[in-house]
Design a protein around this motif. Structure first.
Motif, PDB file in Angstrom:
ATOM      1  N   ASP A   1      -3.919   7.243   5.101  1.00  0.00           N
ATOM      2  CA  ASP A   1      -3.229   5.977   5.309  1.00  0.00           C
ATOM      3  C   ASP A   1      -4.193   4.968   5.920  1.00  0.00           C
ATOM      4  O   ASP A   1      -5.381   5.266   6.142  1.00  0.00           O
ATOM      5  N   ARG A   2      -3.709   3.771   6.226  1.00  0.00           N
ATOM      6  CA  ARG A   2      -4.583   2.701   6.690  1.00  0.00           C
ATOM      7  C   ARG A   2      -5.121   2.957   8.098  1.00  0.00           C
ATOM      8  O   ARG A   2      -6.056   2.311   8.539  1.00  0.00           O
TER       9      ARG A   2
ATOM     10  N   TYR B   1       0.798  -1.225   0.000  1.00  0.00           N
ATOM     11  CA  TYR B   1       0.000   0.000   0.000  1.00  0.00           C
ATOM     12  C   TYR B   1       0.837   1.285   0.000  1.00  0.00           C
ATOM     13  O   TYR B   1       0.351   2.342   0.389  1.00  0.00           O
ATOM     14  N   THR B   2       2.067   1.199  -0.402  1.00  0.00           N
ATOM     15  CA  THR B   2       2.897   2.405  -0.473  1.00  0.00           C
ATOM     16  C   THR B   2       2.902   3.012  -1.882  1.00  0.00           C
ATOM     17  O   THR B   2       3.404   4.113  -2.076  1.00  0.00           O
TER      18      THR B   2
END
Length: 198
Positions: free
Chosen positions: A68-69, A29-30
């Motif tokens: 972000d998460r 996820y970057t």
């Protein structure tokens, strides 16, 4: 929120606001891939000196354009006024030639409406390079669209107004242009080009 592609890092630079995108972010996820819509892509191509190299390709994302998460919102790339927008590391140029996706022969209006797969450069369109045929066989009855008038514009739709002589021939011949089964369009390879020159 706002996501914009612009030609330099300066705050407030004129560019193209991305209005319809889809995002995908595989683990970890970057990295996020933004899939541009056809409308946004055409707008970018129709903007001079934008996204043709890394020197004129910058991305601006406003506060909250992503998170972000853990739910922490993205801070604007303009948060640091000296940094400006983020410059692209790589720009892959458009090398795909445009195509005619469909066309309509309107005998009432005396015109042929061309729909392309992307914006074309209107100055490159050559009506004389287009021909109507009565069947898929290139040796069938044919009518050149030479002399057709049109408004020179960068677009994915352009209408060719047929000369009166061409209309009279189609009406009198009764072989080509009487139905979809007797109306086919052909053109040469140099009939039109897109904005990057393909």
């Amino acid at each position: 929120y706002l996501i914009q592609l612009q030609p330099n890092a300066t705050n407030g630079s004129a560019g193209v606001i991305l209005t319809s995108i889809s995002a995908s972010a595989p683990s970890p996820y970057t990295e996020v891939t933004l899939q541009l819509s056809a409308a946004d892509l055409n707008a970018i191509k129709n903007t001079p000196d934008l996204a043709t190299s890394v020197q004129n390709t910058y991305l601006y994302m406003s506060d909250g354009a992503a998170s972000d998460r853990s739910g922490n919102l993205l801070l604007s790339t303009y948060f640091n006024a000296t940094a400006g927008a983020i410059q692209a590391t790589t720009v892959i140029p458009d090398t795909t030639p445009p195509t005619v996706q469909s066309f309509v022969l309107d005998m009432d209006a005396g015109a042929v409406l061309l729909t392309f797969s992307e914006f074309i450069n209107g100055t490159t369109l050559l009506p004389s390079s287009f021909t109507l045929f009565s069947s898929v066989n290139p040796s069938s009855v044919s009518v050149s669209l030479a002399g057709s008038a049109f408004t020179v514009v960068n677009s994915d739709q352009i209408a060719l107004t047929l000369p009166q002589g061409t209309l009279d021939f189609i009406k009198a011949n009764q072989t080509v242009g009487t139905s979809v089964n007797s109306t086919y369009l052909g053109h040469t390879a140099s009939a039109y080009y897109d904005l990057p020159g393909n």
